[in-house]
Write a protein that holds these residues in place. Structure first.
Motif, PDB file in Angstrom:
ATOM      1  N   GLU A 158     -54.424 -64.551 -19.498  1.00  0.00           N
ATOM      2  CA  GLU A 158     -54.169 -64.148 -18.124  1.00  0.00           C
ATOM      3  C   GLU A 158     -55.396 -64.527 -17.315  1.00  0.00           C
ATOM      4  O   GLU A 158     -56.530 -64.320 -17.755  1.00  0.00           O
ATOM      5  CB  GLU A 158     -53.941 -62.637 -18.028  1.00  0.00           C
ATOM      6  CG  GLU A 158     -53.639 -62.172 -16.605  1.00  0.00           C
ATOM      7  CD  GLU A 158     -53.484 -60.663 -16.493  1.00  0.00           C
ATOM      8  OE1 GLU A 158     -52.359 -60.207 -16.201  1.00  0.00           O
ATOM      9  OE2 GLU A 158     -54.495 -59.946 -16.688  1.00  0.00           O
ATOM     10  N   LYS A 159     -55.169 -65.118 -16.142  1.00  0.00           N
ATOM     11  CA  LYS A 159     -56.264 -65.456 -15.241  1.00  0.00           C
ATOM     12  C   LYS A 159     -56.113 -64.653 -13.953  1.00  0.00           C
ATOM     13  O   LYS A 159     -55.002 -64.362 -13.505  1.00  0.00           O
ATOM     14  CB  LYS A 159     -56.265 -66.957 -14.907  1.00  0.00           C
ATOM     15  CG  LYS A 159     -56.657 -67.863 -16.063  1.00  0.00           C
ATOM     16  CD  LYS A 159     -56.686 -69.324 -15.631  1.00  0.00           C
ATOM     17  CE  LYS A 159     -57.076 -70.244 -16.788  1.00  0.00           C
ATOM     18  NZ  LYS A 159     -57.081 -71.686 -16.376  1.00  0.00           N
ATOM     19  N   GLY A 160     -57.260 -64.279 -13.394  1.00  0.00           N
ATOM     20  CA  GLY A 160     -57.271 -63.536 -12.143  1.00  0.00           C
ATOM     21  C   GLY A 160     -57.891 -64.344 -11.028  1.00  0.00           C
ATOM     22  O   GLY A 160     -58.913 -65.009 -11.228  1.00  0.00           O
ATOM     23  N   GLY A 200     -58.285 -62.525 -17.099  1.00  0.00           N
ATOM     24  CA  GLY A 200     -57.668 -61.246 -16.795  1.00  0.00           C
ATOM     25  C   GLY A 200     -57.760 -60.313 -17.987  1.00  0.00           C
ATOM     26  O   GLY A 200     -58.817 -60.173 -18.599  1.00  0.00           O
ATOM     27  N   LYS A 201     -56.628 -59.707 -18.351  1.00  0.00           N
ATOM     28  CA  LYS A 201     -56.631 -58.689 -19.399  1.00  0.00           C
ATOM     29  C   LYS A 201     -56.768 -59.274 -20.808  1.00  0.00           C
ATOM     30  O   LYS A 201     -57.178 -58.575 -21.729  1.00  0.00           O
ATOM     31  CB  LYS A 201     -55.343 -57.868 -19.323  1.00  0.00           C
ATOM     32  CG  LYS A 201     -55.235 -57.022 -18.070  1.00  0.00           C
ATOM     33  CD  LYS A 201     -53.904 -56.278 -18.046  1.00  0.00           C
ATOM     34  CE  LYS A 201     -53.749 -55.460 -16.767  1.00  0.00           C
ATOM     35  NZ  LYS A 201     -52.414 -54.812 -16.697  1.00  0.00           N
ATOM     36  N   GLU A 225     -50.162 -65.571 -15.743  1.00  0.00           N
ATOM     37  CA  GLU A 225     -50.247 -65.921 -17.162  1.00  0.00           C
ATOM     38  C   GLU A 225     -50.220 -67.432 -17.328  1.00  0.00           C
ATOM     39  O   GLU A 225     -49.570 -68.147 -16.570  1.00  0.00           O
ATOM     40  CB  GLU A 225     -49.089 -65.280 -17.936  1.00  0.00           C
ATOM     41  CG  GLU A 225     -49.151 -63.766 -17.954  1.00  0.00           C
ATOM     42  CD  GLU A 225     -48.041 -63.156 -18.799  1.00  0.00           C
ATOM     43  OE1 GLU A 225     -46.974 -63.802 -18.935  1.00  0.00           O
ATOM     44  OE2 GLU A 225     -48.245 -62.049 -19.330  1.00  0.00           O
ATOM     45  N   SER A 243     -56.377 -60.180  -4.381  1.00  0.00           N
ATOM     46  CA  SER A 243     -56.399 -60.692  -5.750  1.00  0.00           C
ATOM     47  C   SER A 243     -54.985 -60.826  -6.288  1.00  0.00           C
ATOM     48  O   SER A 243     -54.044 -60.211  -5.781  1.00  0.00           O
ATOM     49  CB  SER A 243     -57.219 -59.779  -6.660  1.00  0.00           C
ATOM     50  OG  SER A 243     -56.616 -58.497  -6.743  1.00  0.00           O
ATOM     51  N   ASP A 244     -54.849 -61.631  -7.300  1.00  0.00           N
ATOM     52  CA  ASP A 244     -53.570 -61.787  -7.994  1.00  0.00           C
ATOM     53  C   ASP A 244     -53.863 -62.300  -9.398  1.00  0.00           C
ATOM     54  O   ASP A 244     -54.915 -62.911  -9.646  1.00  0.00           O
ATOM     55  CB  ASP A 244     -52.667 -62.768  -7.253  1.00  0.00           C
ATOM     56  CG  ASP A 244     -51.203 -62.652  -7.682  1.00  0.00           C
ATOM     57  OD1 ASP A 244     -50.856 -61.637  -8.331  1.00  0.00           O
ATOM     58  OD2 ASP A 244     -50.422 -63.572  -7.380  1.00  0.00           O
ATOM     59  N   PHE A 245     -52.928 -62.055 -10.308  1.00  0.00           N
ATOM     60  CA  PHE A 245     -53.095 -62.465 -11.700  1.00  0.00           C
ATOM     61  C   PHE A 245     -51.879 -63.275 -12.145  1.00  0.00           C
ATOM     62  O   PHE A 245     -50.758 -63.035 -11.678  1.00  0.00           O
ATOM     63  CB  PHE A 245     -53.277 -61.239 -12.603  1.00  0.00           C
ATOM     64  CG  PHE A 245     -54.577 -60.518 -12.380  1.00  0.00           C
ATOM     65  CD1 PHE A 245     -55.653 -60.732 -13.233  1.00  0.00           C
ATOM     66  CD2 PHE A 245     -54.736 -59.646 -11.307  1.00  0.00           C
ATOM     67  CE1 PHE A 245     -56.864 -60.079 -13.018  1.00  0.00           C
ATOM     68  CE2 PHE A 245     -55.942 -58.987 -11.091  1.00  0.00           C
ATOM     69  CZ  PHE A 245     -57.002 -59.212 -11.959  1.00  0.00           C
ATOM     70  N   ALA A 267     -62.298 -61.105 -14.226  1.00  0.00           N
ATOM     71  CA  ALA A 267     -61.904 -60.996 -12.824  1.00  0.00           C
ATOM     72  C   ALA A 267     -61.960 -59.556 -12.324  1.00  0.00           C
ATOM     73  O   ALA A 267     -62.374 -59.296 -11.185  1.00  0.00           O
ATOM     74  CB  ALA A 267     -60.500 -61.568 -12.634  1.00  0.00           C
ATOM     75  N   ASN A 268     -61.554 -58.601 -13.158  1.00  0.00           N
ATOM     76  CA  ASN A 268     -61.584 -57.201 -12.737  1.00  0.00           C
ATOM     77  C   ASN A 268     -63.008 -56.690 -12.548  1.00  0.00           C
ATOM     78  O   ASN A 268     -63.260 -55.853 -11.679  1.00  0.00           O
ATOM     79  CB  ASN A 268     -60.838 -56.331 -13.755  1.00  0.00           C
ATOM     80  CG  ASN A 268     -59.335 -56.420 -13.566  1.00  0.00           C
ATOM     81  OD1 ASN A 268     -58.829 -56.309 -12.455  1.00  0.00           O
ATOM     82  ND2 ASN A 268     -58.606 -56.635 -14.654  1.00  0.00           N
TER      83      ASN A 268
END
Length: 254
Positions: free
Chosen positions: A245-247, A143-144, A193, A189-191, A173-174
Motif C-alpha cells: 500500500e502506498k500513501g 502505507g500499512k 494498493e 492524503s489518499d492511499f 506515509a502515516n
C-alpha cells in the motif's frame, strides 16, 4: 540511515525506469490525483528529492515542469539523464548528485516532492523538505503494508527472533502525516494498493538478495541465499513479487 552510493549504484542496474509498466501505473495515479486536487505542474519549479532513475521527474518534465532531480547515486542519475535526453526533456531536468542532508537549498521551489525515498528518513530531513517549498509539497511513502516474500525469507533465515535488523527505508506515509498534524500544516492524503513482479537471472537475483541484506546490515550467507532463491525459480528465472500500500500526501505551507 540512508544507504550508501554503492548500494544505489548497484540498484540502478535493475531499478525500474520511468516507462516501466508497473511504475508508470503508480506514477500516473499519483500525478492524476494531484491534478484532481488542482495542482498544476506546467511551468512549475520542482525539487525531486531522491529522484532515482527519473520515474517521476521525467513525467513531470513532460508536463512542462522545470525539475531539479537530486539523488545520491551517480548510476541512477545517469539513467535519468539518458531517458530525459531520449524523451526530449533534457532542458527541463537538472540533475544534482548529493544526499539530502548535504544538498544546498539556494532557492525555494514551487513544489517539493519525495517519492519512496530513504532520503526522507527522520524528522530533521522532513523539516528541511518542508522548508524547501514556497507552498506545495508532495510525499509518497509506504502505507500499512509492504510484502516481499523473497526478502522476508532471506531476513528470517539470517536472523533470530530476538534480533532487530536495521532498515533504511523511507518514512511511512502515516508518520509523515503525523508530523504535518503536529505542525498544523494543512494537507490531503489518499492511499492505494499496488503490486509488481521483477524477473531476474539467478546471478542477478543473487546480487539483489545480497544488496537487500546488506541494506539491513545483515551479512549474507551464500549457501542460504542460493537455497532460498531456488524456491523462487520459474521458467529458469527468479520471480520477485512485491505487494504494498502506498500513501500520497499533499500539503501547503503557504
Amino acid at each position: 540511515m540512508e544507504p550508501t552510493f554503492n548500494f544505489w549504484d548497484n540498484m540502478a542496474k535493475r531499478y525500474p525506469r520511468f516507462n516501466d509498466a508497473s511504475m508508470s501505473k503508480d506514477v500516473n495515479h499519483i500525478i492524476n490525483w494531484c491534478q484532481n486536487k488542482n495542482v498544476s505542474f506546467e511551468g512549475a519549479s520542482i525539487l525531486d528529492i531522491g529522484a532515482g532513475t527519473g520515474t517521476i521527474a521525467i513525467p513531470l518534465a513532460q508536463k512542462g515542469a522545470h525539475v531539479t532531480a537530486m539523488d545520491i547515486s551517480e548510476g541512477m542519475l545517469a539513467a535519468l539523464n539518458e531517458d530525459a535526453k531520449e524523451q526530449g526533456v533534457s532542458a527541463k531536468v537538472h540533475t544534482y548528485q548529493s544526499d539530502w542532508e548535504a544538498f544546498p537549498l539556494n532557492q525555494k521551489y514551487d513544489i517539493v516532492i519525495a517519492s519512496m525515498t530513504p532520503a526522507i528518513s527522520d524528522e530533521q530531513k522532513i523539516e528541511k523538505m518542508l522548508g524547501a517549498t514556497k507552498g506545495l509539497g508532495i510525499y509518497i511513502g509506504w502505507g500499512k503494508y509492504r510484502n516481499n516474500k523473497l526478502v522476508e525469507a532471506l531476513v528470517k533465515a539470517h536472523t533470530t527472533e530476538e534480533e532487530d535488523c536495521a532498515s533504511a527505508g523511507c518514512i511511512n506515509a502515516n508518520k509523515f502525516i503525523e508530523t504535518l498534524k503536529e505542525k498544523k500544516i494543512p494537507f490531503e492524503s489518499d492511499f492505494f494498493e499496488t503490486s509488481w513482479t521483477d524477473t531476474y537471472t539467478f546471478d542477478e537475483a543473487k546480487e539483489y538478495a545480497y544488496d537487500q541484506l546488506k541494506r539491513k546490515e545483515i551479512t549474507p550467507n551464500e549457501a542460504i541465499v542460493e537455497s532460498i532463491l531456488v524456491s523462487f525459480i520459474k521458467d529458469d528465472k527468479v520471480h520477485v513479487t512485491t505487494e504494498a500500500e502506498k500513501g500520497m500526501v499533499l500539503w501547503n505551507v503557504a
